[in-house]
Design an enzyme around this catalytic site. Structure first.
Site, PDB file in Angstrom:
ATOM      1  N   GLU A 176      12.333   2.232  14.212  1.00 11.05           N
ATOM      2  CA  GLU A 176      11.383   3.366  13.709  1.00 11.05           C
ATOM      3  C   GLU A 176      10.359   3.316  14.726  1.00 11.05           C
ATOM      4  OE1 GLU A 176       9.980   2.450   9.631  1.00 11.05           O
ATOM      5  OE2 GLU A 176       9.957   0.292  10.194  1.00 11.05           O
ATOM      6  N   LEU A 233      11.300   1.212   6.924  1.00 12.12           N
ATOM      7  CA  LEU A 233      10.425   1.526   5.782  1.00 12.12           C
ATOM      8  C   LEU A 233      11.448   2.857   5.291  1.00 12.12           C
ATOM      9  CD1 LEU A 233       8.066   1.139   3.945  1.00 12.12           C
ATOM     10  CD2 LEU A 233       7.080   2.974   5.054  1.00 12.12           C
ATOM     11  N   LYS A 259       6.450  -1.832   1.679  1.00 11.44           N
ATOM     12  CA  LYS A 259       5.361  -1.338   2.244  1.00 11.44           C
ATOM     13  C   LYS A 259       4.080  -2.354   2.230  1.00 11.44           C
ATOM     14  CE  LYS A 259       3.071   2.960   3.186  1.00 11.44           C
ATOM     15  NZ  LYS A 259       3.428   3.145   4.634  1.00 11.44           N
ATOM     16  N   TYR A 302       0.626  -1.257  -0.080  1.00  9.14           N
ATOM     17  CA  TYR A 302       0.186   0.040   0.044  1.00  9.14           C
ATOM     18  C   TYR A 302       0.813   1.232   0.123  1.00  9.14           C
ATOM     19  CZ  TYR A 302       0.543   0.894   5.070  1.00  9.14           C
ATOM     20  OH  TYR A 302       1.295   1.234   6.263  1.00  9.14           O
TER      21      TYR A 302
END
Ligand code: PDD
Length: 287
Positions: free
Chosen positions: A183, A207, A151, A33
């Site tokens: 993260e 990411l 992702k 996505y």
């Protein structure tokens, strides 16, 4: 009538939108996505999001379902149909519906990808009260899979991490692996120490945030020093400032980690400046 959404070439009311129970996105989380923010009716960093989408698809042996112009057209049409001024556009692509459940990938010739887009209306998205107060975060173990650079829609653990944060009276979680922060649950994490911005280097562990790339570029242009390396929870607690970046939060200050105030316990000066620069510069190239 609710939102108008896009499913495989058709614009329709969200109540009428359907995909198969055999869709691999549903059965296997076999899907990727993208989230693009919208300010003043225009899309921020759209080219970056499309480039990352193509990379995510490539890594999973899927092809782009249509070209960049086609995808831009669908984004814009959904913004128009839903009257979105400020908000988000979600683009979800799955490996499609092979008509049954099987671990092996179906033949893409006979099983086309499922393509879904929907909008979220968020008036005043850039004027979030959290940007004034700053976020409180709690650290949790990072137990996600080893390809966080793709992702995918495998968002169960990030959802669990958000719930841990919520139960602890915090706004978000920072994920920690081998003692180092990778993260945030849905954003990239940074600290500032002695004027230097420190954030985890790119690789399979995080990411590759589109906002991260833009913020680091603007920071360099503003002569700010940057170090791309991982940092520990205790280093973060002793930092002068901390913040996160994402398409939906832009640059968002972090003022507390595991109950310890970071810096003055208020959003830092450099963080505020980066948020201003990011919004100003991104709006210039919004389409
Ligand atoms: N999340 N890291 C993770 C794990 C993320 O899920 C996200 C984005 C980011 C920031 O990437 P970007 O700057 O390209 O948005 C980093 C989006 C906003 C979401 O899932 O809603």
């Amino acid at each position: 009538m609710g939102r108008t959404v896009y499913v495989n070439g058709t614009y329709l009311d969200e109540a009428e939108a359907m995909i198969s129970i055999f869709d691999r996105g549903f059965l296997m989380a076999d899907a990727v996505y993208e989230v693009t923010s919208v300010l003043g009716g225009r899309l921020l960093n759209f080219a970056g999001h499309l480039a990352r989408l193509e990379r995510s698809l490539n890594e999973l042996d899927m092809a782009m379902p249509m070209n960049a112009d086609g995808l831009l057209e669908v984004h814009r049409e959904l913004l128009r149909l839903n009257g979105i001024h400020d908000g988000l556009v979600y683009l979800q692509i799955t490996r499609g519906n092979p008509g049954d459940r099987d671990f092996a990938f179906p033949d893409p010739e006979t099983t086309p990808l499922t393509v879904v887009l929907f909008t979220q209306n968020k008036p005043g998205l850039a004027a979030s009260p959290l940007a004034e107060s700053g976020m409180k975060v709690v650290s949790v173990d990072d137990i996600r899979w080893g390809r966080r650079d793709i992702k995918t829609v495998q968002l169960l653990y990030p959802s669990m991490a958000k719930m841990i944060a919520k139960k602890a009276g915090c706004d978000d979680a920072w994920l920690v692996e081998d003692g180092l922060v990778t993260e945030g649950s849905s954003n990239n994490a940074y600290i500032v120490k002695g004027g230097k911005i420190i954030t985890h280097e790119l690789g399979n562990d995080i990411l590759h945030g589109i906002t991260r790339a833009a913020v680091l570029r603007f920071a360099r242009e503003a002569q700010m020093e940057i170090e791309e390396r991982a940092f520990s929870v205790s280093e973060a607690q002793q930092a002068d400032e901390a913040f996160v970046t994402s398409a939906s939060a832009f640059v968002m200050p972090v003022v507390e980690l595991d109950g310890r105030a970071i810096g003055s316990g208020k959003p830092g000066k450099q963080t505020k400046r980066l948020r201003e620069i990011y919004l100003e510069e991104s709006l210039k190239t919004a389409i």
